[in-house]
Write a protein that holds these residues in place. Structure first.
Motif, mmCIF file in Angstrom:
data_model
loop_
_atom_site.group_PDB
_atom_site.id
_atom_site.type_symbol
_atom_site.label_atom_id
_atom_site.label_comp_id
_atom_site.label_asym_id
_atom_site.label_seq_id
_atom_site.Cartn_x
_atom_site.Cartn_y
_atom_site.Cartn_z
ATOM 1 N N VAL A 123 -30.959 13.500 52.421
ATOM 2 C CA VAL A 123 -29.745 14.172 51.951
ATOM 3 C C VAL A 123 -29.860 15.662 52.262
ATOM 4 O O VAL A 123 -30.957 16.171 52.512
ATOM 5 C CB VAL A 123 -29.504 13.959 50.433
ATOM 6 C CG1 VAL A 123 -29.206 12.506 50.132
ATOM 7 C CG2 VAL A 123 -30.690 14.429 49.604
ATOM 8 N N GLU A 124 -28.746 16.348 52.253
ATOM 9 C CA GLU A 124 -28.747 17.785 52.554
ATOM 10 C C GLU A 124 -29.059 18.592 51.297
ATOM 11 O O GLU A 124 -28.208 19.303 50.771
ATOM 12 C CB GLU A 124 -27.402 18.194 53.152
ATOM 13 C CG GLU A 124 -27.196 17.640 54.535
ATOM 14 C CD GLU A 124 -25.981 18.211 55.212
ATOM 15 O OE1 GLU A 124 -25.689 19.407 55.027
ATOM 16 O OE2 GLU A 124 -25.315 17.438 55.918
ATOM 17 N N PHE A 125 -30.275 18.429 50.818
ATOM 18 C CA PHE A 125 -30.767 19.147 49.647
ATOM 19 C C PHE A 125 -32.267 19.248 49.824
ATOM 20 O O PHE A 125 -32.898 18.364 50.420
ATOM 21 C CB PHE A 125 -30.407 18.386 48.358
ATOM 22 C CG PHE A 125 -30.576 19.194 47.108
ATOM 23 C CD1 PHE A 125 -29.554 20.019 46.659
ATOM 24 C CD2 PHE A 125 -31.760 19.145 46.390
ATOM 25 C CE1 PHE A 125 -29.709 20.766 45.501
ATOM 26 C CE2 PHE A 125 -31.922 19.890 45.237
ATOM 27 C CZ PHE A 125 -30.891 20.707 44.795
ATOM 28 N N THR B 262 -37.664 20.100 46.066
ATOM 29 C CA THR B 262 -37.047 20.196 44.740
ATOM 30 C C THR B 262 -36.723 18.813 44.199
ATOM 31 O O THR B 262 -37.002 18.504 43.037
ATOM 32 C CB THR B 262 -35.775 21.064 44.803
ATOM 33 O OG1 THR B 262 -36.124 22.351 45.299
ATOM 34 C CG2 THR B 262 -35.132 21.198 43.438
ATOM 35 N N LEU B 263 -36.141 17.956 45.041
ATOM 36 C CA LEU B 263 -35.818 16.602 44.599
ATOM 37 C C LEU B 263 -37.076 15.840 44.190
ATOM 38 O O LEU B 263 -37.072 15.107 43.198
ATOM 39 C CB LEU B 263 -35.065 15.847 45.695
ATOM 40 C CG LEU B 263 -33.635 16.315 45.950
ATOM 41 C CD1 LEU B 263 -33.053 15.604 47.168
ATOM 42 C CD2 LEU B 263 -32.759 16.109 44.735
ATOM 43 N N ALA C 186 -27.445 8.435 40.549
ATOM 44 C CA ALA C 186 -28.746 8.481 41.219
ATOM 45 C C ALA C 186 -28.556 9.056 42.609
ATOM 46 O O ALA C 186 -27.478 8.984 43.188
ATOM 47 C CB ALA C 186 -29.358 7.084 41.302
ATOM 48 N N CYS C 187 -29.636 9.654 43.114
ATOM 49 C CA CYS C 187 -29.609 10.278 44.436
ATOM 50 C C CYS C 187 -30.977 10.072 45.072
ATOM 51 O O CYS C 187 -31.999 10.262 44.408
ATOM 52 C CB CYS C 187 -29.326 11.774 44.257
ATOM 53 S SG CYS C 187 -29.538 12.767 45.738
ATOM 54 N N PRO C 188 -31.026 9.682 46.351
ATOM 55 C CA PRO C 188 -32.332 9.556 46.992
ATOM 56 C C PRO C 188 -32.987 10.931 47.146
ATOM 57 O O PRO C 188 -32.308 11.949 47.207
ATOM 58 C CB PRO C 188 -32.005 8.948 48.359
ATOM 59 C CG PRO C 188 -30.577 9.257 48.598
ATOM 60 C CD PRO C 188 -29.918 9.374 47.254
ATOM 61 N N THR C 189 -34.301 10.941 47.205
ATOM 62 C CA THR C 189 -35.023 12.209 47.331
ATOM 63 C C THR C 189 -35.201 12.626 48.783
ATOM 64 O O THR C 189 -35.673 13.723 49.053
ATOM 65 C CB THR C 189 -36.407 12.132 46.656
ATOM 66 O OG1 THR C 189 -37.138 11.055 47.238
ATOM 67 C CG2 THR C 189 -36.273 11.928 45.158
#
Length: 137
Positions: A45-47, A51-52, A39-42
């Motif tokens: 983060v460096e994204f 898109t997330l 899992a990854c927070p939306t």
């Protein structure tokens, strides 16, 4: 036939290398015990947060493995060459869209007709998003 994965060692454990569209298309075959994170927070983060947010289909603020797998299959299925997803381009040519599928045909026609783009013209995300908002209104 199972997908062949490549790995590298970092941080004391093996990590999968995602280097092709086929790798993305076959994420569902990669044992989730081998994933670095499930899992990854939306946000935070460096994204790209937009898109997330699109990948986070249940809108719980986290992208989980099934959502990422579904997004990779969907995006790869819309491309004539799924390797194009890994090029890091901020634009897309309508000619790169797989218009052999109903959804791909709709998206390619949107780019051509609504945006007035030819098959080899570049379409930006902002152009597509603005046109989609205008069209929806």
């Amino acid at each position: 036939m199972p997908h062949i994965w490549k790995f590298f060692r970092a941080g004391g454990f093996n990590q999968v290398v995602i280097s092709s569209g086929a790798d993305l298309q076959n994420l569902d075959q990669l044992d989730q015990k081998l994933w670095v994170a499930l899992a990854c927070p939306t946000t935070g983060v460096e994204f790209d947060k937009t898109t997330l947010a699109l990948i986070d289909t249940d809108k719980d603020g986290r992208v989980r493995a099934p959502e990422l797998i579904a997004a990779a299959k969907w995006a790869g299925g819309l491309m004539k060459n799924p390797d194009d997803l890994l090029k890091g381009n901020s634009t897309l040519r309508p000619a790169a869209i797989n218009d052999a599928t109903p959804e791909g045909k709709l998206i390619a026609n949107f780019a051509r007709q609504v945006l007035g783009k030819g098959d080899n013209d570049e379409v930006t995300f902002d152009e597509a998003a603005t046109a989609a908002q205008t069209f929806a209104a």
